[in-house]
Design a protein around this motif. Structure first.
Motif, mmCIF file in Angstrom:
data_model
loop_
_atom_site.group_PDB
_atom_site.id
_atom_site.type_symbol
_atom_site.label_atom_id
_atom_site.label_comp_id
_atom_site.label_asym_id
_atom_site.label_seq_id
_atom_site.Cartn_x
_atom_site.Cartn_y
_atom_site.Cartn_z
ATOM 1 N N THR A 22 0.823 -1.212 0.000
ATOM 2 C CA THR A 22 0.000 0.000 0.000
ATOM 3 C C THR A 22 0.856 1.261 0.000
ATOM 4 O OG1 THR A 22 -1.658 -1.203 1.295
ATOM 5 C CG2 THR A 22 -1.890 1.186 1.184
ATOM 6 N N LEU A 23 0.374 2.280 -0.707
ATOM 7 C CA LEU A 23 0.968 3.616 -0.665
ATOM 8 C C LEU A 23 -0.079 4.584 -0.126
ATOM 9 C CD1 LEU A 23 3.033 5.866 -1.349
ATOM 10 C CD2 LEU A 23 2.052 5.902 -3.671
ATOM 11 N N LEU A 24 0.231 5.258 0.985
ATOM 12 C CA LEU A 24 -0.614 6.335 1.500
ATOM 13 C C LEU A 24 -0.053 7.665 1.006
ATOM 14 C CD1 LEU A 24 -1.195 5.282 5.241
ATOM 15 C CD2 LEU A 24 -2.444 4.577 3.188
ATOM 16 N N VAL A 25 -0.927 8.549 0.536
ATOM 17 C CA VAL A 25 -0.511 9.838 -0.008
ATOM 18 C C VAL A 25 -1.152 10.952 0.815
ATOM 19 C CG1 VAL A 25 -0.513 11.353 -2.028
ATOM 20 C CG2 VAL A 25 -0.264 8.881 -2.325
ATOM 21 N N THR A 26 -0.315 11.811 1.403
ATOM 22 C CA THR A 26 -0.824 12.946 2.182
ATOM 23 C C THR A 26 -0.318 14.260 1.603
ATOM 24 O OG1 THR A 26 1.018 12.758 3.755
ATOM 25 C CG2 THR A 26 -1.032 11.620 4.317
ATOM 26 N N LEU A 27 -0.152 14.331 0.283
ATOM 27 C CA LEU A 27 0.283 15.564 -0.357
ATOM 28 C C LEU A 27 -0.758 16.659 -0.155
ATOM 29 C CD1 LEU A 27 1.699 14.339 -3.790
ATOM 30 C CD2 LEU A 27 2.962 14.875 -1.707
ATOM 31 N N GLY A 28 -0.292 17.895 -0.070
ATOM 32 C CA GLY A 28 -1.201 19.016 0.114
ATOM 33 C C GLY A 28 -2.161 19.173 -1.056
ATOM 34 N N ALA A 29 -3.279 19.864 -0.790
ATOM 35 C CA ALA A 29 -4.266 20.135 -1.835
ATOM 36 C C ALA A 29 -4.780 21.561 -1.637
ATOM 37 C CB ALA A 29 -5.398 19.108 -1.783
ATOM 38 N N TYR A 30 -6.112 21.759 -1.600
ATOM 39 C CA TYR A 30 -6.650 23.099 -1.351
ATOM 40 C C TYR A 30 -6.137 23.621 -0.015
ATOM 41 C CZ TYR A 30 -10.180 22.143 -4.939
ATOM 42 O OH TYR A 30 -10.818 21.841 -6.097
ATOM 43 N N SER A 31 -6.347 22.805 0.998
ATOM 44 C CA SER A 31 -5.932 23.145 2.352
ATOM 45 C C SER A 31 -5.851 21.855 3.141
ATOM 46 C CB SER A 31 -6.950 24.088 3.015
ATOM 47 O OG SER A 31 -8.189 23.436 3.198
ATOM 48 N N ASP A 32 -5.178 21.935 4.259
ATOM 49 C CA ASP A 32 -5.094 20.779 5.144
ATOM 50 C C ASP A 32 -6.102 21.002 6.260
ATOM 51 O OD1 ASP A 32 -4.375 18.525 6.492
ATOM 52 O OD2 ASP A 32 -2.410 19.239 7.142
ATOM 53 N N ALA A 33 -7.390 20.832 5.943
ATOM 54 C CA ALA A 33 -8.455 21.119 6.894
ATOM 55 C C ALA A 33 -8.278 20.304 8.163
ATOM 56 C CB ALA A 33 -9.824 20.836 6.276
ATOM 57 N N GLY A 34 -8.307 20.990 9.303
ATOM 58 C CA GLY A 34 -8.102 20.324 10.576
ATOM 59 C C GLY A 34 -6.681 19.820 10.763
#
Length: 328
Positions: A22-34
Motif C-alpha cells: 500500500t501507498l498512502l498519499v498525504t500531499l497538500g491540496a486546497y488546504s489541510d483542513a483540521g
C-alpha cells in the motif's frame, strides 16, 4: 520531459529490495483542513519505524516565490530554513507489514510529469493499492461522526460506498489528476476525504485524522496506531465544547448544523429526508463559496477566510463572528 529523471531513490537505498502492498498519499491540496494530513504524518513517522527512501526534485516542481518557505533570522544570521520536500517513506505498520507514505506540499508545476513519475514508482515497487488522504472544510457539526467521502479511479474498488451526492465542477487538486492517471495505468487508487467542521478547520483537529485512519482500515490498508491521536482528540473536544457551552450563539449554530446533518443521514422522527438533488444543490452552493474567497477570483472581497474564520487553536475565543456563512 522524461518523468524518470524527476524522482530519485536515496543513495543508500536499493529499490529492488523495497516492497509494500500500500501507498498512502498525504500531499497538500486546497488546504489541510483540521491539519489532518500533518497530524497523520506526525503520528505515523513518530510512532512507527520508518526511513526516507526517495524524493522528487523540488527545484523543478515547486513555486518558491509563490509559497515562500520560512527561515529564522537569529540576530545576524539565518537558521532553520524549512526546505520544501516531497518524500517517499518506507514505514512498518503495527502488524510488521511494510507500506509506503508520500508526504509534502502539492507540486506547483509539471503535474503530468509528476503523476508519470509516481506511476513509475508504483509499478517499480509493486504497490497494489494507493490511498489518498485529505481534509475538506464542510458544514458538519463536531458533535457527530465526521463523514469520509470516497472516490476512486474504479468505483468498484471502494470497500465502503460513501460518494458525494451528485456531480460537481471544482478546481482540481493534484491528487485528482494523480487518481485519474494511476487508474488509466490500471492501478487501484482510492481517495478518502474527511469533512471537517467549517468553524474548526483552521485548527489542529485530531478527530479528522482519526476519521481518515479509520477509513484506511475500512479500505483494507495497513494497521496504524491511533492511541496518541485519540488522547489529543479528547483534549481538543473538551476545549472546544467548553467554549461553545459558554456562548449561546455558538450553541445555536451547532444545534442548527446537527439538525441539518441528522436530516441528511437519517430519516428522523417525522422529518422529511432531503433528496439527492437537494443535497447536491446545497453542497454545490457551499463549494461555490470557495471561489469567492479566492483572492484571485474577480468577485473576491478584501477579507480572507482566515480573517473571518475560526481560531487557530481551541484555546482562542470562538466568538459569534466565527459562525459559518448562511449558505454553509
Amino acid at each position: 520531459m522524461d518523468p524518470t529523471t524527476l524522482f530519485s531513490y536515496e543513495r543508500h537505498v536499493d529499490s529492488r529490495s523495497l516492497n509494500g502492498r500500500t501507498l498512502l498519499v498525504t500531499l497538500g491540496a486546497y488546504s489541510d483542513a483540521g491539519e489532518a494530513q500533518r497530524l497523520i504524518d506526525d503520528e505515523l513517522l513518530n510512532s512507527l519505524s520508518s526511513r526516507v527512501v526517495g524524493r522528487l526534485d523540488m527545484d523543478q516542481v515547486y513555486d518558491y516565490a509563490g509559497r515562500r518557505p520560512e527561515v529564522t533570522l537569529e540576530l545576524d544570521h539565518f537558521v532553520d530554513y524549512e526546505k520544501p520536500e516531497i518524500l517517499l517513506h518506507e514505514v512498518t505498520d503495527l502488524a510488521g507489514e511494510t507500506f509506503f507514505l508520500l508526504t509534502g506540499p502539492e507540486p506547483s508545476f509539471q503535474w503530468e510529469r509528476v503523476a508519470g513519475a509516481l506511476q513509475i514508482v508504483v509499478e517499480q515497487l509493486g504497490i497494489e493499492k494507493v490511498l489518498l488522504l485529505q481534509g475538506f472544510p464542510a458544514p458538519v457539526p463536531h458533535t457527530r461522526e465526521l463523514p469520509v467521502t470516497r472516490y476512486a479511479g474504479d468505483p468498484d474498488s471502494i470497500q465502503v460506498r460513501r460518494p458525494m451526492p451528485g456531480m460537481f465542477r471544482l478546481r482540481a487538486p493534484f491528487t485528482a489528476l494523480l487518481t485519474m492517471r494511476l487508474a488509466e495505468g490500471g492501478h487501484d487508487v482510492v481517495g478518502l476525504t474527511v469533512h471537517v467542521p467549517q468553524y474548526l478547520h483552521e485548527m489542529a483537529y485530531p478527530d479528522a485524522a482519526l476519521a481518515l485512519l479509520s477509513a484506511v482500515a475500512e479500505e483494507h490498508g495497513p494497521q496504524l496506531p491511533l492511541r496518541e491521536l485519540e488522547s489529543q482528540a479528547t483534549t481538543v473536544r473538551e476545549a472546544v465544547q467548553a467554549q461553545i457551552d459558554a456562548q449561546p450563539p455558538l450553541q445555536e449554530m451547532v444545534a442548527g448544523l446537527e439538525q441539518r446533518f441528522d436530516r441528511m443521514i437519517t430519516s428522523g422522527a417525522g422529518a422529511e429526508v432531503p433528496t439527492a438533488e437537494d443535497i447536491a444543490a446545497e453542497v454545490q452552493e457551499y463549494l461555490a463559496s470557495f471561489e469567492h474567497d479566492d483572492p484571485q477570483h474577480p468577485d473576491a472581497g478584501e477579507n480572507t477566510s482566515r480573517e473571518q474564520g475560526p481560531p487557530d487553536s481551541p484555546d482562542e475565543d470562538l466568538g459569534p463572528t466565527d459562525r459559518p456563512a448562511d449558505d454553509a
